[in-house]
Enzyme design. Structure first.
Site, PDB file in Angstrom:
ATOM      1  N   ARG A  29      81.040  42.464  42.511  1.00  0.00           N
ATOM      2  CA  ARG A  29      80.087  43.232  41.469  1.00  0.00           C
ATOM      3  C   ARG A  29      79.042  43.847  42.265  1.00  0.00           C
ATOM      4  NH1 ARG A  29      81.841  40.396  36.930  1.00  0.00           N
ATOM      5  NH2 ARG A  29      82.871  38.525  37.525  1.00  0.00           N
ATOM      6  N   ASP A  30      78.828  45.092  41.555  1.00  0.00           N
ATOM      7  CA  ASP A  30      77.545  45.672  41.914  1.00  0.00           C
ATOM      8  C   ASP A  30      76.165  45.124  41.815  1.00  0.00           C
ATOM      9  OD1 ASP A  30      77.468  49.189  42.051  1.00  0.00           O
ATOM     10  OD2 ASP A  30      75.604  47.969  41.550  1.00  0.00           O
ATOM     11  N   ILE A  31      75.459  45.336  42.885  1.00  0.00           N
ATOM     12  CA  ILE A  31      74.072  44.801  42.922  1.00  0.00           C
ATOM     13  C   ILE A  31      73.101  45.064  41.813  1.00  0.00           C
ATOM     14  CG2 ILE A  31      72.951  46.101  44.751  1.00  0.00           C
ATOM     15  CD1 ILE A  31      72.303  43.527  46.156  1.00  0.00           C
ATOM     16  N   VAL A  96      76.479  55.291  48.855  1.00  0.00           N
ATOM     17  CA  VAL A  96      77.191  54.725  49.847  1.00  0.00           C
ATOM     18  C   VAL A  96      78.514  55.593  50.300  1.00  0.00           C
ATOM     19  CG1 VAL A  96      78.368  52.621  50.659  1.00  0.00           C
ATOM     20  CG2 VAL A  96      76.475  52.581  49.016  1.00  0.00           C
ATOM     21  N   HIS A 100      84.664  54.557  46.696  1.00  0.00           N
ATOM     22  CA  HIS A 100      84.546  53.319  45.676  1.00  0.00           C
ATOM     23  C   HIS A 100      84.817  53.941  44.435  1.00  0.00           C
ATOM     24  CE1 HIS A 100      80.295  54.663  46.772  1.00  0.00           C
ATOM     25  NE2 HIS A 100      80.182  54.090  45.546  1.00  0.00           N
TER      26      HIS A 100
HETATM   27  P1  AMP Z   1      77.409  55.213  44.437  1.00  0.00           P
HETATM   28  O1  AMP Z   1      76.181  55.674  44.212  1.00  0.00           O
HETATM   29  O2  AMP Z   1      78.559  55.778  43.637  1.00  0.00           O
HETATM   30  O3  AMP Z   1      77.602  55.485  45.903  1.00  0.00           O
HETATM   31  O4  AMP Z   1      77.592  53.659  44.130  1.00  0.00           O
HETATM   32  C1  AMP Z   1      77.021  52.726  45.274  1.00  0.00           C
HETATM   33  C2  AMP Z   1      76.896  51.570  44.445  1.00  0.00           C
HETATM   34  O5  AMP Z   1      76.734  50.417  45.403  1.00  0.00           O
HETATM   35  C3  AMP Z   1      75.593  51.431  43.599  1.00  0.00           C
HETATM   36  O6  AMP Z   1      75.923  51.369  42.364  1.00  0.00           O
HETATM   37  C4  AMP Z   1      74.676  50.264  44.073  1.00  0.00           C
HETATM   38  O7  AMP Z   1      74.118  49.612  43.226  1.00  0.00           O
HETATM   39  C5  AMP Z   1      75.867  49.541  44.912  1.00  0.00           C
HETATM   40  N1  AMP Z   1      75.334  48.549  45.831  1.00  0.00           N
HETATM   41  C6  AMP Z   1      74.614  49.027  47.048  1.00  0.00           C
HETATM   42  N2  AMP Z   1      74.443  48.077  47.928  1.00  0.00           N
HETATM   43  C7  AMP Z   1      75.185  46.931  47.381  1.00  0.00           C
HETATM   44  C8  AMP Z   1      75.457  45.580  47.691  1.00  0.00           C
HETATM   45  N3  AMP Z   1      74.883  45.174  48.854  1.00  0.00           N
HETATM   46  N4  AMP Z   1      76.342  44.990  47.008  1.00  0.00           N
HETATM   47  C9  AMP Z   1      76.627  45.327  45.841  1.00  0.00           C
HETATM   48  N5  AMP Z   1      76.519  46.494  45.366  1.00  0.00           N
HETATM   49  C10 AMP Z   1      75.663  47.266  46.141  1.00  0.00           C
END
Ligand code: AMP
Length: 114
Positions: A29-31, A96, A100
């Protein structure tokens, strides 16, 4: 490529709410959820961006999509619908650098996205 926090999640070095795992794919799950359901499907073998995919990665990308659609069916929201998004680089909103697939569901999603 450099390691990212998603590599740390794969290795269980930092916690995540993992909802699915197989030999090639991890989903958690997204944080910072943008919908009632917001799950990230990632390959265990990291690729930084969509630009870095090679023809040999076709099966890997297919596995991400299939894992997401199978999970949506299992969770019961496939018929209502959902959205899968992969952001690439700055203008795509990528933060990130480990590819994903975002799976968003649980509300009507607007189009076009912002
Ligand atoms: P993007 O902006 O497409 O690179 O998506 C990266 C996603 O990773 C974002 O929606 C963040 O909220 C999510 N994210 C960042 N750190 C974490 C974490 N520790 N656990 C879960 N999701 C995360």
């Amino acid at each position: 490529m450099g390691d990212t926090l998603f590599g740390k999640i794969i290795r269980r070095e930092i916690p995540a709410d993992i909802v699915y795992e197989d030999d090639d794919v991890l989903a958690f799950r997204d944080i910072n959820p943008q919908a009632p359901v917001h799950v990230l499907f990632i390959p265990k073998n990291p690729v930084a961006t969509l630009n870095d995919l090679a023809p040999d990665d076709a099966v890997l990308v297919g596995k991400l999509v299939l894992a997401a659609s199978a999970w949506a069916k299992r969770e019961g929201f496939a018929d209502n619908g959902y959205r899968c998004v992969m952001n690439c680089n700055r203008d795509g909103g990528q933060t990130v650098y480990h590819i994903h697939l975002h799976l968003l569901a649980g509300r009507a999603l607007h189009w076009p996205p912002g």
